[in-house]
Scaffold this motif. Sequence first.
Motif, mmCIF file in Angstrom:
data_model
loop_
_atom_site.group_PDB
_atom_site.id
_atom_site.type_symbol
_atom_site.label_atom_id
_atom_site.label_comp_id
_atom_site.label_asym_id
_atom_site.label_seq_id
_atom_site.Cartn_x
_atom_site.Cartn_y
_atom_site.Cartn_z
ATOM 1 N N GLU A 32 33.122 28.976 46.480
ATOM 2 C CA GLU A 32 34.188 29.959 46.645
ATOM 3 C C GLU A 32 34.652 30.528 45.304
ATOM 4 O OE1 GLU A 32 38.045 26.937 46.940
ATOM 5 O OE2 GLU A 32 37.264 27.915 48.732
ATOM 6 N N TRP A 33 34.405 29.819 44.208
ATOM 7 C CA TRP A 33 34.742 30.346 42.890
ATOM 8 C C TRP A 33 33.739 31.414 42.444
ATOM 9 C CZ3 TRP A 33 36.285 25.789 39.129
ATOM 10 C CH2 TRP A 33 37.430 25.161 39.633
ATOM 11 N N LYS A 34 32.575 31.391 43.044
ATOM 12 C CA LYS A 34 31.500 32.302 42.626
ATOM 13 C C LYS A 34 31.239 33.402 43.654
ATOM 14 C CE LYS A 34 28.823 28.654 42.118
ATOM 15 N NZ LYS A 34 27.658 27.795 41.842
ATOM 16 N N SER A 106 39.564 41.557 35.831
ATOM 17 C CA SER A 106 40.034 40.603 36.833
ATOM 18 C C SER A 106 39.689 39.192 36.376
ATOM 19 C CB SER A 106 39.377 40.876 38.196
ATOM 20 O OG SER A 106 39.836 39.972 39.180
ATOM 21 N N GLY A 107 40.678 38.327 36.276
ATOM 22 C CA GLY A 107 40.447 36.952 35.836
ATOM 23 C C GLY A 107 39.403 36.262 36.691
ATOM 24 N N TYR A 182 42.509 29.109 39.934
ATOM 25 C CA TYR A 182 43.434 29.006 38.810
ATOM 26 C C TYR A 182 44.786 28.384 39.154
ATOM 27 C CZ TYR A 182 40.093 32.095 36.555
ATOM 28 O OH TYR A 182 38.949 32.639 36.028
ATOM 29 N N GLY A 183 44.951 27.973 40.412
ATOM 30 C CA GLY A 183 46.199 27.339 40.797
ATOM 31 C C GLY A 183 47.386 28.284 40.652
ATOM 32 N N GLN A 184 48.570 27.712 40.368
ATOM 33 C CA GLN A 184 49.777 28.531 40.271
ATOM 34 C C GLN A 184 49.710 29.532 39.122
ATOM 35 O OE1 GLN A 184 52.220 28.602 42.537
ATOM 36 N NE2 GLN A 184 50.928 27.168 43.661
ATOM 37 N N GLU A 193 46.509 42.019 36.847
ATOM 38 C CA GLU A 193 45.474 42.880 37.417
ATOM 39 C C GLU A 193 46.076 44.088 38.123
ATOM 40 O OE1 GLU A 193 41.587 42.603 40.368
ATOM 41 O OE2 GLU A 193 42.337 40.809 39.360
ATOM 42 N N SER A 194 47.172 43.896 38.823
ATOM 43 C CA SER A 194 47.803 45.045 39.484
ATOM 44 C C SER A 194 48.282 46.051 38.438
ATOM 45 C CB SER A 194 48.960 44.598 40.380
ATOM 46 O OG SER A 194 50.060 44.114 39.623
#
Length: 246
Positions: A32-34, A106-107, A182-184, A193-194
């Motif tokens: 899911e990270w990729k 985007s991170g 990246y959690g919280q 990003e926005s």
Amino acid sequence: MPDETNFSQLFHQYTKRFHTPIPKDSALWPDEWKTTYYKTYPRLPKINLSHQERKFDLFEAIKKRSSKREMSGKEINLDDLSLLLKYSCGITRKVENGDGRRAQPSGGARYPIEAYCLVVRPGEGLTPGLFHYNIKEHCLEKIWAKTFNQEDLDKIATYEFVKDASLIIFLTAVFWRNQNKYGQRGYRFILQESGHIGQNIYLLSEALNLKCCALGGFRVSDEQIEKILDIDGTTESLVYTAVIGA
């Protein structure tokens, strides 16, 4: 230490360190990270968008960029909207694994932002109503149709200039796409990003001779805007609004 009643300071302090270990070797990352995730509405009517390009002077657009509130009430055409969406948050190139890279940073290439267009004054090829921007297929998906009058817009926005807008763009965040990695701390990256997309919208508006103004003043709550967008406000929530006019 920050005042305990100041949530923003507490959050910033709490997220100064990563709370999710991220291995350096990407082979150890969960799928899911990729995986790049896309939101689509497969059963809704679609309007295909063009892939045209135009040249413009970036330095001149940056110098001219400002929040413009004097809008003419004229329509927006489909070609301009295609350019505005593709080059603010759409796919601009492919990479080796076949995934698309987008106009904004985007991170971790998690791309948590979705875009919705409230078309107030449509030009040729458009109808009034709410559309979701399908990034993967570069098309608009019509969520619902409605012709807006001044009274409708007055119920939503605080400022008078919105009644002369051609289009309102709402950016939302699908939080888990980013925070599962990246959690919280990922919430910081979502807001960044926005903002990247918002600046793209501003500069493209200059290039296309359109007016743009980011909007924070509403007569209604975020929850009511999210109801209009047909999102739950929890797993996906409003983070940015831009008014576009001719």
